[in-house]
Design a protein around this motif. Structure first.
Motif, mmCIF file in Angstrom:
data_model
loop_
_atom_site.group_PDB
_atom_site.id
_atom_site.type_symbol
_atom_site.label_atom_id
_atom_site.label_comp_id
_atom_site.label_asym_id
_atom_site.label_seq_id
_atom_site.Cartn_x
_atom_site.Cartn_y
_atom_site.Cartn_z
ATOM 1 N N THR A 140 20.293 54.502 126.039
ATOM 2 C CA THR A 140 19.689 53.323 126.652
ATOM 3 C C THR A 140 18.358 53.669 127.306
ATOM 4 O OG1 THR A 140 20.966 53.745 128.660
ATOM 5 C CG2 THR A 140 21.902 52.200 127.059
ATOM 6 N N SER A 141 18.222 54.924 127.742
ATOM 7 C CA SER A 141 16.960 55.399 128.287
ATOM 8 C C SER A 141 16.817 56.874 127.938
ATOM 9 C CB SER A 141 16.904 55.205 129.807
ATOM 10 O OG SER A 141 17.900 55.972 130.446
ATOM 11 N N VAL A 142 15.576 57.322 127.800
ATOM 12 C CA VAL A 142 15.299 58.717 127.477
ATOM 13 C C VAL A 142 14.232 59.214 128.445
ATOM 14 C CG1 VAL A 142 14.524 60.355 125.731
ATOM 15 C CG2 VAL A 142 15.852 58.344 125.045
ATOM 16 N N ALA A 143 14.573 60.202 129.256
ATOM 17 C CA ALA A 143 13.621 60.750 130.210
ATOM 18 C C ALA A 143 12.883 61.923 129.581
ATOM 19 C CB ALA A 143 14.348 61.206 131.475
ATOM 20 N N SER A 144 11.596 62.030 129.870
ATOM 21 C CA SER A 144 10.801 63.121 129.326
ATOM 22 C C SER A 144 9.602 63.373 130.223
ATOM 23 C CB SER A 144 10.324 62.787 127.911
ATOM 24 O OG SER A 144 9.349 61.758 127.934
ATOM 25 N N THR A 145 8.991 64.546 130.052
ATOM 26 C CA THR A 145 7.768 64.862 130.782
ATOM 27 C C THR A 145 7.084 66.030 130.091
ATOM 28 O OG1 THR A 145 6.857 65.221 132.989
ATOM 29 C CG2 THR A 145 8.765 66.534 132.386
ATOM 30 N N PHE A 146 5.853 66.335 130.541
ATOM 31 C CA PHE A 146 5.111 67.477 129.991
ATOM 32 C C PHE A 146 4.859 68.469 131.108
ATOM 33 C CE2 PHE A 146 1.072 69.597 128.791
ATOM 34 C CZ PHE A 146 1.512 70.212 127.622
ATOM 35 N N ASP A 147 5.248 69.705 130.868
ATOM 36 C CA ASP A 147 5.050 70.802 131.806
ATOM 37 C C ASP A 147 3.745 71.492 131.429
ATOM 38 O OD1 ASP A 147 5.124 73.010 133.409
ATOM 39 O OD2 ASP A 147 7.015 73.804 132.649
ATOM 40 N N SER A 148 2.653 71.103 132.072
ATOM 41 C CA SER A 148 1.327 71.607 131.682
ATOM 42 C C SER A 148 1.171 73.097 131.952
ATOM 43 C CB SER A 148 0.236 70.824 132.412
ATOM 44 O OG SER A 148 0.399 70.916 133.817
ATOM 45 N N LYS A 149 1.781 73.601 133.030
ATOM 46 C CA LYS A 149 1.649 75.027 133.342
ATOM 47 C C LYS A 149 2.267 75.903 132.266
ATOM 48 C CE LYS A 149 1.359 74.585 138.380
ATOM 49 N NZ LYS A 149 1.974 74.962 139.686
ATOM 50 N N ASN A 150 3.342 75.429 131.676
ATOM 51 C CA ASN A 150 4.034 76.208 130.638
ATOM 52 C C ASN A 150 3.799 75.656 129.229
ATOM 53 O OD1 ASN A 150 5.646 78.210 132.321
ATOM 54 N ND2 ASN A 150 6.283 76.281 133.255
ATOM 55 N N ASN A 151 2.920 74.637 129.118
ATOM 56 C CA ASN A 151 2.532 74.078 127.826
ATOM 57 C C ASN A 151 3.735 73.690 126.982
ATOM 58 O OD1 ASN A 151 0.511 73.242 126.005
ATOM 59 N ND2 ASN A 151 0.725 75.124 124.821
ATOM 60 N N ARG A 152 4.587 72.844 127.535
ATOM 61 C CA ARG A 152 5.801 72.465 126.828
ATOM 62 C C ARG A 152 6.229 71.060 127.225
ATOM 63 N NH1 ARG A 152 9.943 76.526 130.174
ATOM 64 N NH2 ARG A 152 9.676 75.503 132.209
ATOM 65 N N TYR A 153 6.939 70.423 126.297
ATOM 66 C CA TYR A 153 7.533 69.116 126.543
ATOM 67 C C TYR A 153 8.990 69.308 126.914
ATOM 68 C CZ TYR A 153 3.413 67.171 124.252
ATOM 69 O OH TYR A 153 2.128 66.832 123.925
ATOM 70 N N LEU A 154 9.488 68.426 127.783
ATOM 71 C CA LEU A 154 10.887 68.445 128.173
ATOM 72 C C LEU A 154 11.460 67.054 127.928
ATOM 73 C CD1 LEU A 154 10.238 70.344 131.471
ATOM 74 C CD2 LEU A 154 11.652 71.252 129.645
ATOM 75 N N ILE A 155 12.542 67.011 127.168
ATOM 76 C CA ILE A 155 13.187 65.737 126.840
ATOM 77 C C ILE A 155 14.687 65.887 127.039
ATOM 78 C CG2 ILE A 155 13.661 64.053 125.015
ATOM 79 C CD1 ILE A 155 10.999 64.712 123.791
#
Length: 634
Positions: free
Chosen positions: A410-425
């Motif tokens: 129903t919902s999907v949380a995500s963000t971008f970790d710029s210090k480690n150059n990676r996406y988190l989902i």
């Protein structure tokens, strides 16, 4: 009362009781409204508007008494109150005008809820019938059409237009749409749609056609195009596009006329299927999205879907030999430097150049319900209820070797970790980490939430990665180790209030601006409503809203601009409803520690409340006639 277009993220998060929490049960202010409370609406300006059996009341928590009480029309039905999107205005309507020859009285009022001032009241100004009542932005004017009582002979029987300044409420000018006392057969000059207010004139769509009038009431020209619903002008205001609903609203005719004498600039009008939902004037042509609703007759039902067209601004001819297939509703629609990018709710992303050439090698298949389409350094990131990936914006080829797939959420949380150059989902009870350079996917941490909740918030903080849902919160360090996890069983869905956050979301901003534009606003005041946003840049959206407000003259818009520039009270804390040892209450929880730092016992098994996360105030319905406010910042 109509629900306010949502311009904020909504969080209903629950947390555990902390012995260190500061209890607070004494309200900062108490408001006895003297009548039964029917509904509460928290506005974008942080003012609570309460519908009672007597009318409307406005509560600003910094004031000890209501800032306005509008009881002139008595109790209002929900559909009789309209919050104009992204403005400080409320339009109150009673009675429905049927135009020429209508009987019965229609009443309209416009309230500035920030100032607490009634700017327009048709009863006080002796309007007998109101055809239309529209807020015009960025001019900050109110345009009213209808019949107004007059001592002069015949004037009360002739439709007129009046323009009011919404900063002061004063009438600036007005004029009749026909000559009072004109000899001959009576003609229907009722207004059929939203007038278009230009710098030197106003275009009024009527049952007789479009009338162009100067601001001093001089007729400039007329057009025979009847029953137009709304109009849009180009930046120079010398080319007008008029939209006429035909076939009971199943289709739309688009007319293009000049501003000099109303002459048709296209040889023939252009008919599109369905109702126009998006329209943008570009240097290369006219981009149009229209939606077809399913027919009630199943045997001959039209397929429910969107249609995309790109027309020549010069001739109105279709510039594409073959329109792209949608096979569903257009959920996302963006104008890029080289073409049009769109995403379909049922799944699928495609991009077409302005000359009709497909820019993707083939339409991209995706899961249903595209929650996010945004620009990242690696390309276009999309996240649906079922999968996620990054796409090369030029070719449509996927950047990750294969999409990240998961169970429908129903919902999907995500963000971008710029210090480690990676996406988190977050997907399927796990946080997935995707290397931005290689696209490699790996498990980062387990995060199964109680009550089978899907996380709806993910945020990079100085101390780690914050994750939350309605009943759960967790923090992980940058290596995936859990720092804390808290859960409290929900007190029951019936106890949920509504918490209005202070950050403007990508989709809600675009929607509200789009609605304002079609309600008579000048689109150029807001810039393009179809720009592709940057991934994870919510601050940019808040600034966009603040700049939008700042571009409109008036003290109330200045207040809204400053409010959106301010740091939200929810930056370092979440406000949550939970069942505590002393009863159901609201708690303020520190995001970095998961500790409750403040709690307010509401003494109500089914509390009704609103929380302004920008200013940090709780509005609580203490009983049928009373509202309490609590300062959550102390």
């Amino acid at each position: 009362m109509k629900l306010l277009i949502k311009t904020t993220f909504i969080f209903l998060l629950l947390v555990a009781f902390s012995s260190n929490a500061q209890k607070s049960e004494t309200p900062e202010n108490s408001y006895d409204l003297g009548a039964k409370i029917n509904e509460m609406t928290l506005t974008v300006g942080g003012v609570l508007v309460v519908a009672t059996n007597d009318g409307l009341v406005g509560i600003k928590p910094s004031e000890s008494t209501p800032i306005f009480s509008f009881t002139n029309f008595g109790q209002l039905k929900p559909e009789e109150t309209e919050f104009v999107p992204l403005t400080p205005y409320i339009i109150v309507s009673q009675g429905k005008s049927t135009g020429f020859g209508a009987f019965g009285k229609t009443k309209r009022a416009v309230i500035d809820y920030v100032k607490g001032k009634v700017l327009f009241n048709s009863e006080e100004l002796e309007w007998k019938q109101i055809y239309t009542c529209d807020v015009m932005l960025p001019q900050n004017k109110l345009v009213v059409s209808g019949l107004q009582k007059s001592d002069a002979k015949f004037e009360s029987q002739v439709p007129k237009i009046a323009v009011y300044d919404l900063e002061t409420g004063k009438n600036e000018y007005s004029f009749f749409l026909d000559k009072p006392g004109r000899v001959g057969v009576a003609k229907d000059f009722s207004v059929t749609g939203t007038p278009l207010l230009l710098k030197k004139s106003m275009l009024i769509p009527t049952a007789q056609g479009i009338l162009a009038m100067s601001h001093d009431g001089k007729e400039l020209w007329t057009s025979k195009i009847k029953n137009v619903g709304w109009m849009v002008a180009n930046d120079a205001e010398n080319e007008i596009y008029a939209f006429e609903s035909v076939n009971n609203g199943n289709n739309t005719r688009i007319h293009k006329i000049g501003d000099t004498n109303g002459e048709a600039l296209w040889k023939d009008d252009r008919k599109v299927k369905g109702t126009v939902s998006n329209f943008e004037i570009l240097p290369q042509g006219i981009a149009i999205v229209s939606n077809v609703q399913p027919s009630g007759n199943k045997m001959f039902a039209a397929k429910a879907q969107s249609h995309i067209a790109f027309l020549s601004a010069t001739s109105g001819e279709d510039l594409w030999d073959k329109a792209p297939k949608t096979n569903g509703y257009v959920q996302h629609f963006y104008i890029t430097k080289d073409g049009i990018l769109f995403g379909i709710y049922e799944g699928g992303i495609n991009k077409i150049s302005f000359d009709g050439t497909p820019l993707f090698k083939k339409p991209l298949k995706t899961g249903e319900n595209i929650l996010v389409m945004a620009e990242s350094k690696q390309g276009l990131i999309y996240i649906t209820s079922e999968d996620a990936n990054i796409v090369n914006l030029s070719s449509g080829e996927t950047v990750w070797n294969k999409p990240l797939k998961y169970k429908k959420a129903t919902s999907v949380a995500s963000t971008f970790d710029s210090k480690n150059n990676r996406y988190l989902i977050v997907a399927d009870g796990k946080i997935k980490v995707i290397d931005a350079t290689t696209g490699n996917v790996a498990d980062f941490a387990n995060c199964e939430f109680d009550e089978k909740e899907d996380p709806n918030t993910m945020q990079i903080r100085e101390g780690g990665i914050f994750l939350s849902a309605n009943q759960n919160m967790a923090m992980y360090d940058f290596n995936g180790k859990e720092k804390y996890k808290v859960y409290h069983k929900s007190p029951g869905r019936s106890t949920f209030g509504k918490i209005m956050g202070g950050i403007v979301s990508v989709t809600s901003t675009a929607l509200a601006v789009s609605m304002s534009a079609r309600a008579g606003a000048n689109r150029s005041a807001f810039g393009s409503i179809n720009d592709l946003d940057s991934y994870n840049d919510y601050g940019k959206e808040a600034k966009r809203a603040a700049d939008m407000f700042a571009g409109i003259a008036g003290a109330s818009f200045d207040y809204l601009s400053k409010r959106f520039k301010a740091t939200a009270a929810s930056e370092n804390a979440q406000f949550m409803l939970t069942k505590l040892s002393d009863g159901v209450g609201l708690v303020k929880v520190n995001k970095d520690t998961g500790k409750v730092v403040k709690e307010i016992i509401l003494n109500d098994k089914k509390p009704e409340y609103e929380v302004d996360e920008t200013a940090g105030y709780l509005f609580y319905k203490a009983n049928d006639k009373t509202i309490y406010t609590f300062n959550l910042n102390k």
